[in-house]
Design a protein around this motif. Structure first.
Motif, short mmCIF file in Angstrom:
data_model
loop_
_atom_site.label_atom_id
_atom_site.label_comp_id
_atom_site.label_asym_id
_atom_site.label_seq_id
_atom_site.Cartn_x
_atom_site.Cartn_y
_atom_site.Cartn_z
N SER A 147 0.88 -1.18 0.00
CA SER A 147 0.00 0.00 0.00
C SER A 147 0.91 1.22 0.00
CB SER A 147 -0.86 0.00 1.27
OG SER A 147 -0.01 0.20 2.39
N SER A 148 0.33 2.39 -0.16
CA SER A 148 1.12 3.61 -0.15
C SER A 148 1.81 3.81 1.22
CB SER A 148 0.17 4.75 -0.50
OG SER A 148 0.68 5.95 -0.17
N GLU A 149 1.12 3.42 2.29
CA GLU A 149 1.68 3.50 3.64
C GLU A 149 2.89 2.54 3.77
OE1 GLU A 149 0.78 5.59 5.89
OE2 GLU A 149 1.72 4.77 7.71
N ASP A 150 2.77 1.34 3.19
CA ASP A 150 3.89 0.37 3.24
C ASP A 150 5.11 0.93 2.50
OD1 ASP A 150 2.13 -1.41 4.47
OD2 ASP A 150 1.57 -2.36 2.56
#
Ligand code: ADP
Length: 286
Positions: A99-102
């Motif tokens: 994900s973008s957070e990852d």
């Protein structure tokens, strides 16, 4: 995987093996997931002559990164040979697409890794880039290290393989003249060394892991250059990374110079299809 190897691995693990699955995605070795009643393991097999050395240096790189406690790597359990096949056995990481957070966390943790420094450029031991030897002989300056341990060996190999002619290859003096003004105030940083999108994993709970390193102490922009060579990572990765480490007016030129090494490696490994990309950097800078 044959029956004898399966029982040997089971003995090593001191666990019974319930199932073995093939894992796709590696360029170099055969890979398997091994399930026991309580755990999953990842096994790489390679029958090439230098495979044990390759796995030894991969294990060393994974352990070197792991010891910094900045970013995780799978825990190495064993490397050795069984009959004529070298193997590397490690923890299996159940993974998902990032994900973008990852990607942001990967950027932050890579920046933390790059803050780990050393006296010299290079490393106490050589390793491999893909299946090619990568010399890590230590130097006091990044200019010397990058010319003598990175560009020259690959340029020479390309000439031996008749993929480049002598005329196409710049002289040492020419390389030095071009790089000298670009390589200013560079400190050794611990690198992954082969950071393309197939060489990190995001575990199911969102933890980034680095795999398959070709580590040494070099300029941190080398890992960024490799990450951008085939399409690039998510923008959140670069935003997080560059909120921690600086770039300057010469970063984009250095990135091309660092990609030049990886393109030469690809030329030497996979042949003429990489000539065009190598040629355009030769033309632009040298
Ligand atoms: P090669 O050295 O042959 O290129 P890799 O180390 O890249 O092999 O592994 C091949 C693929 O296996 C990777 O792209 C990744 O998807 C997967 N993989 C590698 N290590 C692990 C691991 N520890 N756990 C789960 N999957 C892994």
């Amino acid at each position: 995987m044959n029956h004898d190897l399966r029982s040997y691995v089971s003995t090593l693990l001191k666990e019974s093996i319930i199932k073995v699955f093939s894992v796709q995605g590696g360029d170099i070795s055969k890979a398997y997931r091994i399930d026991t009643p309580k755990n999953s393991y990842f096994l790489k097999l390679n029958g090439a002559i230098n495979a044990k050395k390759m796995f030894q240096s991969e294990a060393h790189g994974l352990q070197l990164i792991r010891k910094t406690s900045t970013i995780k790597t799978p825990k190495v359990l064993a490397y050795d040979t069984f009959e004529d096949t070298a193997f590397l056995l490690m923890e299996f990481i159940e993974n998902k697409s990032p994900s973008s957070e990852d990607s942001k966390n990967l950027g932050l943790q890579l920046a933390a890794l790059h803050k780990c420094t050393s006296e010299d450029f290079g490393l106490g031991q050589d390793n491999f880039i893909g299946s090619l030897a990568q010399s890590n002989t230590q130097h006091k300056t990044w200019l010397d290290f990058y010319i003598y341990e990175r560009l020259l060996p690959q340029l020479e190999l390309a000439q031996q393989k008749r993929l480049l002619s002598k005329n196409e290859c710049p002289s040492i003096q020419k390389i030095e003249d071009v790089l000298e003004s670009l390589f200013v105030d560079i400190k050794p940083a611990l690198l992954h060394g082969d950071l393309w999108s197939g060489n990190y994993l995001i575990s199911k709970d969102g933890t980034p892991y680095l795999i398959d390193p070709a580590s040494y102490y070099g300029h941190y922009e080398v890992d960024i250059a490799m990450s951008k060579l085939f399409g690039g990572f998510d923008t959140s990765f670069y935003e997080a990374y560059f909120s921690n480490l600086k770039s300057d007016k010469n970063t984009s030129a250095r990135i091309e110079i660092y990609q030049f090494y990886y393109l030469l490696v690809h030329l030497n490994l996979f042949g003429h299809s990489y000539y065009g990309s190598v040629f355009s950097i030769l033309k632009k800078y040298f």
